[in-house]
Structures are given as C-alpha cells and as structure tokens.
Design a protein around this motif. Structure first.
Motif, PDB file in Angstrom:
ATOM      1  N   ASN A 146       0.742  -1.169   0.039  1.00 38.76           N
ATOM      2  CA  ASN A 146      -0.101   0.035  -0.001  1.00 38.76           C
ATOM      3  C   ASN A 146       0.706   1.261  -0.043  1.00 38.76           C
ATOM      4  OD1 ASN A 146       0.451  -1.418   2.865  1.00 38.76           O
ATOM      5  ND2 ASN A 146      -0.008   0.758   3.309  1.00 38.76           N
ATOM      6  N   GLU A 147       0.263   2.226  -0.356  1.00 40.55           N
ATOM      7  CA  GLU A 147       0.995   3.668  -0.335  1.00 40.55           C
ATOM      8  C   GLU A 147       1.515   3.900   1.119  1.00 40.55           C
ATOM      9  OE1 GLU A 147      -1.127   7.089  -1.497  1.00 40.55           O
ATOM     10  OE2 GLU A 147      -2.475   7.230   0.432  1.00 40.55           O
ATOM     11  N   ASN A 148       2.702   4.502   1.261  1.00 42.53           N
ATOM     12  CA  ASN A 148       2.984   4.921   2.513  1.00 42.53           C
ATOM     13  C   ASN A 148       4.292   6.032   2.406  1.00 42.53           C
ATOM     14  OD1 ASN A 148       6.146   3.458   1.999  1.00 42.53           O
ATOM     15  ND2 ASN A 148       4.440   2.126   1.212  1.00 42.53           N
ATOM     16  N   TYR A 149       4.172   7.140   3.541  1.00 41.41           N
ATOM     17  CA  TYR A 149       4.920   8.122   3.421  1.00 41.41           C
ATOM     18  C   TYR A 149       6.000   8.198   4.632  1.00 41.41           C
ATOM     19  CZ  TYR A 149       2.363  10.093  -0.332  1.00 41.41           C
ATOM     20  OH  TYR A 149       1.749  10.514  -1.418  1.00 41.41           O
ATOM     21  N   GLN A 168      -1.163   2.051  -8.696  1.00 39.68           N
ATOM     22  CA  GLN A 168      -0.661   2.940  -7.707  1.00 39.68           C
ATOM     23  C   GLN A 168      -1.566   4.206  -7.274  1.00 39.68           C
ATOM     24  OE1 GLN A 168       3.031   2.440  -6.492  1.00 39.68           O
ATOM     25  NE2 GLN A 168       2.010   0.599  -7.045  1.00 39.68           N
ATOM     26  N   THR A 170      -4.229   6.282  -5.729  1.00 40.72           N
ATOM     27  CA  THR A 170      -5.337   6.246  -4.544  1.00 40.72           C
ATOM     28  C   THR A 170      -6.345   7.292  -4.568  1.00 40.72           C
ATOM     29  OG1 THR A 170      -3.473   5.471  -3.153  1.00 40.72           O
ATOM     30  CG2 THR A 170      -5.553   6.246  -2.040  1.00 40.72           C
ATOM     31  N   ASN A 178      -0.483  11.279  -4.085  1.00 40.95           N
ATOM     32  CA  ASN A 178      -0.652  10.043  -3.450  1.00 40.95           C
ATOM     33  C   ASN A 178       0.205   8.857  -4.076  1.00 40.95           C
ATOM     34  OD1 ASN A 178      -2.318   8.237  -6.034  1.00 40.95           O
ATOM     35  ND2 ASN A 178      -2.753  10.462  -6.034  1.00 40.95           N
ATOM     36  N   GLY A 179       0.190   7.808  -3.656  1.00 33.94           N
ATOM     37  CA  GLY A 179       0.829   6.728  -4.237  1.00 33.94           C
ATOM     38  C   GLY A 179       2.318   6.409  -4.012  1.00 33.94           C
ATOM     39  N   SER A 180       2.797   7.363  -2.969  1.00 35.77           N
ATOM     40  CA  SER A 180       4.373   7.079  -2.681  1.00 35.77           C
ATOM     41  C   SER A 180       4.541   5.790  -2.024  1.00 35.77           C
ATOM     42  CB  SER A 180       4.756   8.277  -1.664  1.00 35.77           C
ATOM     43  OG  SER A 180       6.100   8.161  -1.473  1.00 35.77           O
ATOM     44  N   ARG A 181       5.804   5.392  -2.577  1.00 32.96           N
ATOM     45  CA  ARG A 181       6.490   4.295  -1.634  1.00 32.96           C
ATOM     46  C   ARG A 181       7.874   4.503  -1.309  1.00 32.96           C
ATOM     47  NH1 ARG A 181       2.059   3.251  -3.258  1.00 32.96           N
ATOM     48  NH2 ARG A 181       0.907   1.475  -4.015  1.00 32.96           N
ATOM     49  N   THR A 209       7.189   7.484  -6.453  1.00 37.51           N
ATOM     50  CA  THR A 209       5.928   7.697  -7.093  1.00 37.51           C
ATOM     51  C   THR A 209       5.845   7.564  -8.493  1.00 37.51           C
ATOM     52  OG1 THR A 209       5.571   9.090  -5.361  1.00 37.51           O
ATOM     53  CG2 THR A 209       3.660   9.192  -6.706  1.00 37.51           C
TER      54      THR A 209
END
Length: 263
Positions: A146-149, A168, A170, A178-181, A209
């Motif tokens: 899932n996306e995470n910061y 990716q 959201t 959105n969508g960062s890893r 991203t």
C-alpha cells in the motif's frame, strides 16, 4: 541503447532501448530527469501550501548554465550539466548533474542540489521523469504494497512487490499527492516482455511515485471526476519527501518528517 541529450533543455530528450523509446517528451517538457520540489498539496498541507505557492515551487523557471560532454573511454561518456531553477523573490535551486553513460547501458547519475534564498520547508526534493505508456508494469524492492509516507510507513513491510502504474493511484475524493512508496532500493518500469527502465540506489534508499497524473493535474482538480488519466507515466524519485502529519484537524508535522531547504 541510444541516449540523446538536449543542450537547451539540460536533460535527456530521448532514451531508446532496442529501438523502443522509453522517455515521453512534450513540447513544454522534455522527458527528464528534472529537479522536482513540488507535490499536489495534501489535505494535511493546509498550513504550508500557501507558502509553497508564494515561493513559486510549482512554477520554477529553469535555465541551463553549462553543458559539457567528455569521452572518458571507448565505453564511457560523461555529461556535466549545471542548471538554475528560479523560484520567486530571488530564491531558487542550483542543480549540478553528472551523467556517466557506459557501453553496457548503465547510466550513473550524480546530483548536487543547492537551495538559495528565502525558501519555505519543501514538499520534496528529487527528480522526475516522464516515461512512455508501454512501460506499465511496476516492480520495486521497498515498502509496500500500500502507499506509505515518511511518517506513515511502519505498517508497510519492506519486500519485493509487483503492480501496475494504474494500481498505484489512490482515489481520494479531493485529488492530491498519492501513491508514494518509501525506502525503495530499486524499482523497474517494464513492458510485457520485461524490458524497461530500472532505477537502483547506490546509497540511501529513495522514495518513489509512479502515476498516470502529473502533480498539476492533481493540484488543479477539485474532485476525482475532474481528473483525466494520461497515457504517459510520471515517475518521481525523491531523496527526501515530506511526511503527512495531521494538520488538517490536529498538530503540525513533526520536525524529523519535514524537508528543510538544505543542500
């Protein structure tokens, strides 16, 4: 592998692998990589987004200061580029970039980014490329799925993940970044045959991203139905990225998750 640099643009304008173009260039934007310090403001960026726009982080004016290519050996070429990205009020970023291109297709990129003038805390500091639509399949070794910061990642385990660029995204009701890893060691955008563009860290992990929307698309839309998916892929590789915090209804972000305007 064939790479073409644009002296006027100060970056790669074409990157061909087995006669297939990886980079998507537009009249108003060469493919990249380009310095990127902007993100579509989050709900929780309510206390800082005004400062970002006042500083002009979403409208940097780019100027190529120098461009030099050197043949190091029959199998190695080095390209040195210095760019100035001007914000408002006499502030900006000096970006020194060195590409070392090897005969086996490896490209090493060294970046030195030096902010100057009166700048606010930043949304991010990194590079962005625009990649052609054929390279939709995504793999990465980092936090997921899932996306995470930076301050929202303890529930995302480090591992090897596979996805598509479409997956990716959201769909927040009000579009925003959105969508960062986070903590990514390497990532790959590939076509159906598995060929494509890989980014590998030589030092610290990076944040990644990959979306079918630009930051401008996400920032301008007020609701998801105003968004229009683009065919091309916007790939961001960040040395540092601002966390999320709780400022929409609570306290400001913690200091360790901010991105100060430092070299």
């Amino acid at each position: 592998l064939k790479m073409v640099f644009g002296r006027a643009q100060g970056t790669i304008t074409s990157l061909r692998l087995l006669e297939r173009e990886l980079v998507h260039s537009m009249p108003q934007q060469a493919g990249g990589p380009r310095l990127n310090v902007w993100r579509a403001p989050l709900d929780n960026d309510v206390r800082v987004r005004g400062y970002w726009r006042e500083a002009g982080l979403d409208a940097l004016q780019e100027k190529v200061l120098s461009f030099e290519a050197t043949q190091l050996s029959p199998q190695a070429v080095q390209v040195h580029i210095v760019l100035d990205y001007q914000a408002f009020g006499g502030a900006g970023f000096k970006h020194r970039e060195t590409f070392t291109v090897l005969g086996n297709g490896d490209v090493f990129i060294d970046n030195d980014v030096e902010p100057y003038g009166d700048l606010p805390t930043l949304p991010r500091i990194g590079l962005q490329m625009v990649v052609n639509k054929d390279f939709e399949k995504l793999q990465w070794y980092g936090r997921g799925p899932n996306e995470n910061y930076a301050d929202r990642k303890s529930g995302a385990a480090i591992g090897l993940y596979k996805s598509t660029v479409d997956e990716q995204y959201t769909p927040y009701i009000m579009p925003q970044d959105n969508g960062s890893r986070q903590d990514v060691r390497w990532m790959l955008l590939a076509d159906d045959s598995g060929a494509g563009l890989a980014v590998v860290s030589r030092g610290r992990p990076f944040a990644m991203t990959a979306l079918h929307y630009s930051a401008q698309d996400l920032a301008q839309a007020k609701h998801t139905d105003e968004l229009h998916r683009r065919d091309e892929i916007y790939l961001s590789i960040d040395a540092r990225e601002r966390g999320v915090g709780n400022a929409s209804c609570g306290p400001e972000i913690l200091e360790q998750y901010k991105v100060p305007p430092e070299r």
